[in-house]
Design a protein around this motif. Structure first.
Motif, PDB file in Angstrom:
ATOM      1  N   GLU A  70      38.547  36.056  58.760  1.00  0.00           N
ATOM      2  CA  GLU A  70      38.791  37.633  58.616  1.00  0.00           C
ATOM      3  C   GLU A  70      40.139  38.248  58.540  1.00  0.00           C
ATOM      4  O   GLU A  70      40.334  38.953  58.098  1.00  0.00           O
ATOM      5  CB  GLU A  70      37.706  38.267  59.519  1.00  0.00           C
ATOM      6  N   ASN A  96      33.594  40.117  54.144  1.00  0.00           N
ATOM      7  CA  ASN A  96      34.482  40.483  55.210  1.00  0.00           C
ATOM      8  C   ASN A  96      35.288  41.662  55.004  1.00  0.00           C
ATOM      9  O   ASN A  96      35.543  42.567  56.041  1.00  0.00           O
ATOM     10  CB  ASN A  96      35.252  39.329  55.316  1.00  0.00           C
ATOM     11  N   ILE A 157      30.810  47.745  61.817  1.00  0.00           N
ATOM     12  CA  ILE A 157      30.572  48.007  63.076  1.00  0.00           C
ATOM     13  C   ILE A 157      30.467  50.002  63.319  1.00  0.00           C
ATOM     14  O   ILE A 157      29.433  50.388  63.866  1.00  0.00           O
ATOM     15  CB  ILE A 157      31.417  47.696  64.218  1.00  0.00           C
ATOM     16  N   LEU A 160      26.977  50.621  61.837  1.00  0.00           N
ATOM     17  CA  LEU A 160      25.750  50.134  62.944  1.00  0.00           C
ATOM     18  C   LEU A 160      25.750  51.201  63.991  1.00  0.00           C
ATOM     19  O   LEU A 160      24.841  51.612  64.321  1.00  0.00           O
ATOM     20  CB  LEU A 160      26.037  48.757  63.451  1.00  0.00           C
TER      21      LEU A 160
ATOM     22  N   ILE B  41      38.313  37.589  67.561  1.00  0.00           N
ATOM     23  CA  ILE B  41      38.176  38.914  66.724  1.00  0.00           C
ATOM     24  C   ILE B  41      36.744  39.588  67.145  1.00  0.00           C
ATOM     25  O   ILE B  41      36.827  40.682  67.140  1.00  0.00           O
ATOM     26  CB  ILE B  41      38.203  38.754  65.123  1.00  0.00           C
ATOM     27  N   ASP B  44      37.080  41.106  70.591  1.00  0.00           N
ATOM     28  CA  ASP B  44      37.821  42.362  70.567  1.00  0.00           C
ATOM     29  C   ASP B  44      36.943  43.521  70.217  1.00  0.00           C
ATOM     30  O   ASP B  44      36.981  44.526  70.578  1.00  0.00           O
ATOM     31  CB  ASP B  44      39.021  42.206  69.609  1.00  0.00           C
ATOM     32  N   ILE B  45      36.085  43.230  69.087  1.00  0.00           N
ATOM     33  CA  ILE B  45      35.435  44.192  68.438  1.00  0.00           C
ATOM     34  C   ILE B  45      34.226  44.592  69.539  1.00  0.00           C
ATOM     35  O   ILE B  45      34.126  45.838  69.744  1.00  0.00           O
ATOM     36  CB  ILE B  45      34.655  43.760  67.306  1.00  0.00           C
ATOM     37  N   ALA B 122      30.747  32.195  62.341  1.00  0.00           N
ATOM     38  CA  ALA B 122      31.973  32.716  61.440  1.00  0.00           C
ATOM     39  C   ALA B 122      33.009  31.445  61.272  1.00  0.00           C
ATOM     40  O   ALA B 122      33.872  31.079  62.132  1.00  0.00           O
ATOM     41  CB  ALA B 122      32.587  33.459  62.738  1.00  0.00           C
ATOM     42  N   GLY B 140      31.717  36.518  58.298  1.00  0.00           N
ATOM     43  CA  GLY B 140      33.101  36.611  59.218  1.00  0.00           C
ATOM     44  C   GLY B 140      32.848  37.171  60.659  1.00  0.00           C
ATOM     45  O   GLY B 140      31.749  37.133  61.265  1.00  0.00           O
ATOM     46  N   SER B 141      34.153  37.547  61.340  1.00  0.00           N
ATOM     47  CA  SER B 141      33.927  37.856  62.721  1.00  0.00           C
ATOM     48  C   SER B 141      33.103  39.118  62.851  1.00  0.00           C
ATOM     49  O   SER B 141      32.383  39.272  63.963  1.00  0.00           O
ATOM     50  CB  SER B 141      35.360  37.878  63.283  1.00  0.00           C
ATOM     51  N   THR B 142      33.393  40.099  61.751  1.00  0.00           N
ATOM     52  CA  THR B 142      32.775  41.295  62.069  1.00  0.00           C
ATOM     53  C   THR B 142      31.046  41.159  61.880  1.00  0.00           C
ATOM     54  O   THR B 142      30.437  41.748  62.577  1.00  0.00           O
ATOM     55  CB  THR B 142      33.228  42.314  61.031  1.00  0.00           C
ATOM     56  N   ASP B 143      30.822  40.386  60.929  1.00  0.00           N
ATOM     57  CA  ASP B 143      29.323  40.057  61.002  1.00  0.00           C
ATOM     58  C   ASP B 143      28.716  39.511  62.100  1.00  0.00           C
ATOM     59  O   ASP B 143      27.683  39.813  62.351  1.00  0.00           O
ATOM     60  CB  ASP B 143      29.218  38.805  59.791  1.00  0.00           C
ATOM     61  N   ALA B 145      30.000  40.263  65.142  1.00  0.00           N
ATOM     62  CA  ALA B 145      29.722  41.012  66.120  1.00  0.00           C
ATOM     63  C   ALA B 145      28.507  42.109  65.922  1.00  0.00           C
ATOM     64  O   ALA B 145      27.821  42.323  66.678  1.00  0.00           O
ATOM     65  CB  ALA B 145      30.868  41.869  66.123  1.00  0.00           C
ATOM     66  N   GLY B 146      28.385  42.342  64.415  1.00  0.00           N
ATOM     67  CA  GLY B 146      27.217  43.149  63.845  1.00  0.00           C
ATOM     68  C   GLY B 146      25.899  42.554  64.521  1.00  0.00           C
ATOM     69  O   GLY B 146      25.044  43.041  64.851  1.00  0.00           O
ATOM     70  N   LEU B 149      25.204  42.715  68.138  1.00  0.00           N
ATOM     71  CA  LEU B 149      24.698  44.022  68.357  1.00  0.00           C
ATOM     72  C   LEU B 149      23.256  44.250  67.999  1.00  0.00           C
ATOM     73  O   LEU B 149      22.576  44.877  68.495  1.00  0.00           O
ATOM     74  CB  LEU B 149      25.635  45.066  67.815  1.00  0.00           C
ATOM     75  N   SER B 150      22.944  43.799  66.813  1.00  0.00           N
ATOM     76  CA  SER B 150      21.688  44.067  66.269  1.00  0.00           C
ATOM     77  C   SER B 150      20.510  42.948  65.974  1.00  0.00           C
ATOM     78  O   SER B 150      19.355  43.181  65.837  1.00  0.00           O
ATOM     79  CB  SER B 150      21.908  44.539  64.876  1.00  0.00           C
ATOM     80  N   ILE B 153      21.254  40.321  60.263  1.00  0.00           N
ATOM     81  CA  ILE B 153      22.627  40.166  59.517  1.00  0.00           C
ATOM     82  C   ILE B 153      22.103  40.722  57.864  1.00  0.00           C
ATOM     83  O   ILE B 153      20.969  40.626  57.655  1.00  0.00           O
ATOM     84  CB  ILE B 153      23.077  38.759  59.499  1.00  0.00           C
TER      85      ILE B 153
END
Lengths: 167, 420
Positions: A70, A96, A157, A160, B41, B44-45, B122, B140-143, B145-146, B149-150, B153
């Motif tokens: 990313e 991404n 994020i 969400l 990453i 961090d998120i 990731a 990715g890293s955000t995926d 993190a998502g 959380l949830s 995907i």
């Protein structure tokens, strides 16, 4: 996220992989302000220092192929690039980018005709691109609902956490 | 109309809505993985979110494998971040150096990714696990993190290209040669966003390591996932390893494929990918003389025990050519120990190879075998982009372990029959 984007175009070729967007040896960095220094280093050193906020990247086929890092879209976004227009995108790079609120547009026609430095204006909602330098208009298919929501919320994020996430 | 194995598995992971190619779905995830360059990453998120409620802490593995044992201070700080996060949140599967290995070899070995699963990682080579008959894809890293959380995907259901292989492979050709040949045929564009289903009698005859090699490089075609229907070879591999129950799925006989390609591979010779794309592939006999400076045998593509064994058989009793460095990296502690016990590491050491600790190492030009300007390597790994293993003016050729071993002995890219 602004739905109207204006800026100068920077042109790249086909199959630009994530190793040339940000070489692996810099992946021990995570801060956008650090990563951006090495953006496109193998192709154009100090690229980010030439970019003005709002500028656009133009590329050929399969932009962003290779690794899932990313760090690649993060560095592009941190440089001030507002959007990437290409003939096609590699899929992990695609998700991404939207996931961090960097819109990507598939529009092969403009890629064929544009020259680096052309000033362009994009309307993300209407799906329109105007090459001001060449005075030529292009259109692209509207974003799917999910992708538009990701753009509007500036990424996955915030979307969400908004409690409004839906497919 | 029936379903492909990929559609079926995705269908089992949605609570509502149609699972049809081209549609976005929200799917529940069975297992996740991240490494020392992608997890920081993600962390961090998550740490930026006040009171973040993180789910699935027993369904994620954190594997420091890319720049480990830590190559520099920044890498050490990144691994510290993973270690602290794992401890703070009680993450079960954090693999410390010494117990860690290349993630895509380690997770199957530990029975953490299973047939019928939906796995996200990731790391782009997460597609490797498709060899077990699961849907597995890089994100990715955000995926990640998502998903933490949830628990879910977003995925676009892919169309599937069916690839059918017939014929018995000749000596010195393997799953690596099948996938390189396939990459050449598909090119860079045809498979983007799509699933590749590897089928046919040739695939049924492959052991698990060669199946992993093929699915590993599905991403090089741009595919979302590579997948192989499970069978008794899968069952034999997984039955004593599995940490959870698992299910076998198969494509229906009337499943809809966007395209079917058939290959008779009975005359296939070893394949080599030339710089700077894994799809820039030639028969080894068409290469001419290509001198090399370095050979790498390892990676999530071709570091499996069977790969090391093949390479050791080629190199046994011989020496690495004077001007060549041979780097051998068993990708996991288990493979390392097995290769040690069975005398394979001794063969490499006597041939004057250097044997590295389990890590991604030279594959991505991070550390342990970086190339200088003008240097040329042959590698059993998966990518040969500009600067992939070091300087932008270095070159990487990709091949199977037997070709890599033979090349180390001869000092140029060589067919294994030249040394055997």
């Amino acid at each position: 996220m602004e739905m109207i984007i204006k800026g100068k175009s920077w042109k790249f070729g086909d199959n630009i992989d994530t190793d040339v967007i940000i070489p692996a040896r810099y992946l021990n960095l995570t801060e956008p302000s650090e990563l951006v220094k090495y953006l496109f280093e193998p192709l154009r050193e100090n690229f980010a220092s030439m970019v003005k906020t709002g500028d656009l990247l133009i590329a050929g086929e399969n932009f962003g192929c290779g690794s899932s890092r990313e760090h690649a879209p993060i560095a592009i976004k941190a440089s001030g690039i507002s959007c990437v227009i290409a003939k096609s995108f590699a899929r992990i790079f695609y998700r991404n980018s939207f996931n961090i609120g960097l819109p990507l547009i598939i529009c092969p026609d403009i890629v064929e005709e544009i020259e680096e430095g052309d000033e362009i204006e994009v309307d993300l909602k209407r799906g329109e691109i105007f090459n001001q330098t060449k005075e030529k208009e292009y259109s692209f298919p509207p974003f799917e609902k999910l992708m538009m929501n990701l753009i509007e919320h500036n990424g996955l994020i915030p979307y969400l956490l908004s409690g409004k996430f839906s497919i | 109309m029936g379903c492909t194995i990929t559609e079926k598995i995705l269908g089992k992971h949605v609570s509502k809505g149609e699972v049809k190619s081209g549609k976005h779905i929200l799917a529940s995830v069975d297992f996740m993985v991240a490494n020392d360059i992608t997890a920081p990453i993600t962390i961090d998120i998550l740490e930026d979110i006040p009171n973040a409620k993180i789910k699935g802490l027993d369904r994620i593995a954190l594997v420091p494998d890319h720049f480990t044992p830590n190559k520099d201070i920044k890498s050490a700080e990144n691994v510290k971040k993973l270690r602290k996060f794992a401890r703070d949140y009680g993450i079960k599967y954090f693999f410390e150096t010494g117990r860690a290995g290349v993630e895509h070899c380690l997770l199957p070995e530990k029975g953490l990714v299973l047939p019928g699963d939906l796995v996200i990682g990731a790391d782009s080579h997460t597609c490797t696990y498709g060899a077990l008959g699961c849907v597995s894809t890089g994100v990715g890293s955000t995926d990640l993190a998502g998903a933490l959380l949830s628990g879910k995907i977003w995925i676009k259901v892919p169309e599937t290209i069916k690839l059918e292989y017939t014929g018995k492979l000749k000596k010195w050709t393997y799953g690596k040669d099948l996938i390189l040949m396939t990459l050449k045929d598909l090119g860079d564009k045809v498979s983007i966003y799509r699933s590749l289903e590897f089928t046919g009698e040739t695939i049924s005859d492959l052991n698990m390591s060669q199946r992993f090699t093929m699915c590993n490089m599905a991403v090089e075609a741009g595919a979302k996932n590579g997948i192989i229907s499970p069978d008794e070879i899968t069952e034999e591999y997984i039955k004593d390893r599995a940490k959870r129950p698992y299910n076998f799925y198969y494509s229906d006989s009337d499943a809809e494929f966007v395209e079917t390609r058939r290959y008779d591979v009975s005359e296939l010779e070893p394949q080599v990918a030339l710089p700077f794309s894994p799809s820039n592939v030639k028969n080894i006999s068409d290469l001419g003389e290509i001198k090399i400076d370095q050979v790498f045998i390892g990676s999530c593509t071709n570091g499996w025990y069977e790969d090391l064994k093949i390479a050791a058989e080629v190199i046994k009793g011989k020496k690495v050519a004077d001007h060549v460095r041979l780097i051998v990296i068993p990708p996991t502690p288990e493979i390392y120990l097995k290769a040690l016990r069975n005398g394979i590491l001794e063969v490499f050491a006597k041939a004057e190879a250097v044997i590295g600790p389990p890590t991604c190492g030279p594959c991505l030009g991070g550390h342990l075998g970086v190339l200088g300007a003008g240097e040329r390597a042959i590698s059993t790994s998966n990518r040969n982009f500009v600067g992939r293993m070091g300087h932008y003016k270095s070159e990487v050729y990709l091949a199977n372990p037997a070709v890599a071993a033979a090349s180390a002995v001869v000092g140029r890219i060589a067919h294994p029959k030249e040394v055997n």
